[in-house]
Design a protein around this motif. Structure first.
Motif, PDB file in Angstrom:
ATOM      1  N   ARG A 117      55.778 117.647  39.260  1.00  0.00           N
ATOM      2  CA  ARG A 117      54.536 118.425  39.272  1.00  0.00           C
ATOM      3  C   ARG A 117      54.826 119.914  39.104  1.00  0.00           C
ATOM      4  NH1 ARG A 117      50.037 116.261  39.498  1.00  0.00           N
ATOM      5  NH2 ARG A 117      48.978 118.235  39.869  1.00  0.00           N
ATOM      6  N   ARG A 146      55.277 120.443  35.630  1.00  0.00           N
ATOM      7  CA  ARG A 146      53.983 120.455  34.953  1.00  0.00           C
ATOM      8  C   ARG A 146      53.317 121.828  35.087  1.00  0.00           C
ATOM      9  NH1 ARG A 146      50.121 116.979  32.550  1.00  0.00           N
ATOM     10  NH2 ARG A 146      48.483 118.422  31.913  1.00  0.00           N
ATOM     11  N   GLU A 147      53.490 122.434  36.244  1.00  0.00           N
ATOM     12  CA  GLU A 147      52.900 123.755  36.443  1.00  0.00           C
ATOM     13  C   GLU A 147      53.519 124.773  35.481  1.00  0.00           C
ATOM     14  OE1 GLU A 147      51.782 123.121  41.178  1.00  0.00           O
ATOM     15  OE2 GLU A 147      53.374 124.529  40.634  1.00  0.00           O
ATOM     16  N   GLN A 205      54.711 124.003  32.582  1.00  0.00           N
ATOM     17  CA  GLN A 205      54.163 123.659  31.265  1.00  0.00           C
ATOM     18  C   GLN A 205      52.766 124.235  31.089  1.00  0.00           C
ATOM     19  OE1 GLN A 205      54.575 119.272  31.373  1.00  0.00           O
ATOM     20  NE2 GLN A 205      55.884 119.462  29.564  1.00  0.00           N
ATOM     21  N   ASP A 206      51.965 124.073  32.133  1.00  0.00           N
ATOM     22  CA  ASP A 206      50.579 124.539  32.045  1.00  0.00           C
ATOM     23  C   ASP A 206      50.505 126.060  31.901  1.00  0.00           C
ATOM     24  OD1 ASP A 206      49.711 121.971  32.175  1.00  0.00           O
ATOM     25  OD2 ASP A 206      49.149 122.021  34.290  1.00  0.00           O
ATOM     26  N   VAL A 229      52.751 112.535  34.863  1.00  0.00           N
ATOM     27  CA  VAL A 229      52.719 113.867  35.469  1.00  0.00           C
ATOM     28  C   VAL A 229      52.904 114.965  34.426  1.00  0.00           C
ATOM     29  CG1 VAL A 229      53.773 115.392  37.183  1.00  0.00           C
ATOM     30  CG2 VAL A 229      53.640 112.930  37.635  1.00  0.00           C
ATOM     31  N   LEU A 230      53.848 114.761  33.533  1.00  0.00           N
ATOM     32  CA  LEU A 230      54.176 115.819  32.583  1.00  0.00           C
ATOM     33  C   LEU A 230      53.252 115.836  31.373  1.00  0.00           C
ATOM     34  CD1 LEU A 230      58.074 115.682  32.415  1.00  0.00           C
ATOM     35  CD2 LEU A 230      56.617 117.200  33.768  1.00  0.00           C
ATOM     36  N   ASP A 231      53.232 116.979  30.733  1.00  0.00           N
ATOM     37  CA  ASP A 231      52.546 117.126  29.459  1.00  0.00           C
ATOM     38  C   ASP A 231      53.548 116.726  28.380  1.00  0.00           C
ATOM     39  OD1 ASP A 231      51.315 117.928  27.163  1.00  0.00           O
ATOM     40  OD2 ASP A 231      50.658 119.870  27.948  1.00  0.00           O
TER      41      ASP A 231
END
Length: 400
Positions: free
Chosen positions: A61, A64-65, A67-68, A116-118
């Motif tokens: 996660r 992911r943050e 990535q976002d 979870v991931l992009d």
RNA sequence: GGAGGGAUACCAAAGUGGCCAAAUGGGCCUGACUGUAAAUCAGGUGGCUAUGCCUUCGAAGGUUCAAAUCCUUCUCCCUCCA
């Protein structure tokens, strides 16, 4: 394109237990913004254990943050490091994996990590570390080894503990942190993520990068999620985990079985709840809070509909005891049948002796009636509910 | 290379000729209590066509009426010395 460094830092530093160092991270973020270049955020993956569980999602996660916020995830498949096995785990030597096995494990991994991931191509880069480790000559390895002293290596807590306990440590295990650190050099990572058990390995990367004339990566350490037992870290080998691919009812049921104390930890680590929010939750009934947690986890791993359905299923099976609505069908032949044979058809017990024991212990019911005689012979009727142990609930159907 | 120690069930660890399907703890399972919680308490935890039979104590042989236990060989592991 990128948000301000302060804004990014606020998101990125949340929940991390250690960051080496925040100042350097800020500088990297500033430089990234100035050059309009995403940071390369590294995460290693062990291809021997393709089952991803909630414990892994803590780190995922965070990835992911990143990535976002526009940064790039670089996943390293440790196909070469898997030859050694991370010394932080058990001491048992690992069997060598074939190329096909590694490939299959890696695919399973991505499929799960994708929850979870992009996984958009521009957001995710996938590399196998055999790419640069396999071609190394002994001279290269020696050079790499010369970067690290034994004393320094022995600082690693698992090595220290094992040494003091008189447990064996093989020389090749010393190579693991070096190889992992060398990965960072090869992919020129800006940040490496990991759980607390990876602290040492990740810090080695910093040193090796500096030796190689690169800017050292930021090491961001995330907390280790305790498993269902609330004592040990969540791990596959301990069996105290919730896999990201498990069906909704399983996820829900397992989440409900954790202790209240653990529930708050999960709220913080998995859902990112702050202390204030958790204090507010503690005012209500713990079971409601736990149901909300369980539902949130199902929603995350599946979707909102699945979460609602799992909650309903749970209520029926355990709170309202509407067993006939949750029982799975069990086809049996018409006529008399031994109780053991009947239970055996559910297919979840390891042996007939095991079933015999469960019956004697009062764990088997037919339509709510306990039957404790293992020799009982019954004539099942359509629609009867068979219960064996806590989890097996079956509705009788007759085979045609 | 030399000396010593070890291998027991899911894990740890007792057991050194019969009372051993193997103590004890952990884990796990079941029941009670509950909020399917947790904690606690009670029981269970090799298999089977089941008051008995079969297979198990690193492997293979042997001694014995009887072997986890004694002997031989082998395999693997650890520590110390060099």
């Amino acid at each position: 394109m990128f948000r301000s460094s302060d804004e990014q830092l606020k998101v990125l530093c949340a929940r991390a237990v250690q960051i080496e160092t925040v100042d350097e991270l800020r500088k990297k973020l500033d430089a990234s913004r100035a050059a309009n270049r995403p940071l390369r955020v590294k995460l290693g993956m062990d291809p021997t254990a393709p089952d991803i569980h909630l414990g892994h999602t803590v780190v995922l996660r965070k990835m992911r943050e990143f990535q976002d916020l526009g940064h790039k995830a670089v996943l390293i498949i440790g196909d070469y490091t898997a030859l050694i096995g991370d010394p932080s785990g058990k001491t048992k030597t690992r069997p060598m994996l074939s190329a096909e096995e590694i490939k299959r494990n890696a695919e399973t991994y991505f499929q799960q990590a994708g929850k979870v991931l992009d996984t958009a191509p521009g957001k995710l880069e996938i590399r196998y570390n055999s790419e640069w480790l396999a071609p190394m000559r002994l001279a290269d390895v020696i050079k790499l080894c010369s970067k690290m002293s034994v004393a320094r290596m022995m600082e690693r807590d698992t090595f220290e503990k094992r040494y003091k306990a008189g447990e064996p440590i093989s020389i090749h295990e010393f190579l693991y942190p070096l190889m992992q650190g060398y990965d960072s050099v090869c992919i020129q990572s800006d940040v490496e993520l990991g759980g607390t058990d990876q602290t040492f390995n990740n810090l080695v990367g910093r040193q090796l990068q500096a030796d190689a004339g690169q800017q050292s990566q930021i090491v961001m350490i995330m907390p280790i999620l305790p498993g269902l037992d609330g004592v040990h870290k969540m791990s596959k080998s301990l069996g105290n985990y919730i896999g990201v691919s498990e069906p909704p009812n399983e996820v829900f049921g397992k989440a409900m079985s954790i202790s209240d104390e653990l529930m708050w930890q999960w709220y913080a680590m998995l859902l990112g709840k702050t202390e204030v929010e958790i204090t507010a939750l503690k005012v209500g009934h713990p079971m409601e809070a736990k149901k909300a947690l369980a539902a949130a986890l199902v929603e995350r791993l599946h979707d909102a509909d699945a979460a609602r359905a799992a909650l309903e299923h749970f209520d029926k099976q355990f709170s309202k005891k509407k067993l006939d609505e949750v029982a799975e069908p069990l086809a049996v032949p018409a006529g008399k049948i031994g109780l053991i044979e009947l239970v055996e058809k559910s297919g979840v017990f390891k042996s007939r002796s095991d079933i015999r024991r469960v019956i004697q212990e009062g764990g088997v019911q037919l339509d709510g009636q306990k039957i404790t005689d293992p020799k009982a012979v019954i004539e099942p009727r359509v629609g009867q509910i068979l219960r064996a142990g806590k989890r097996v609930v079956r509705k009788i159907e007759l085979q045609s």
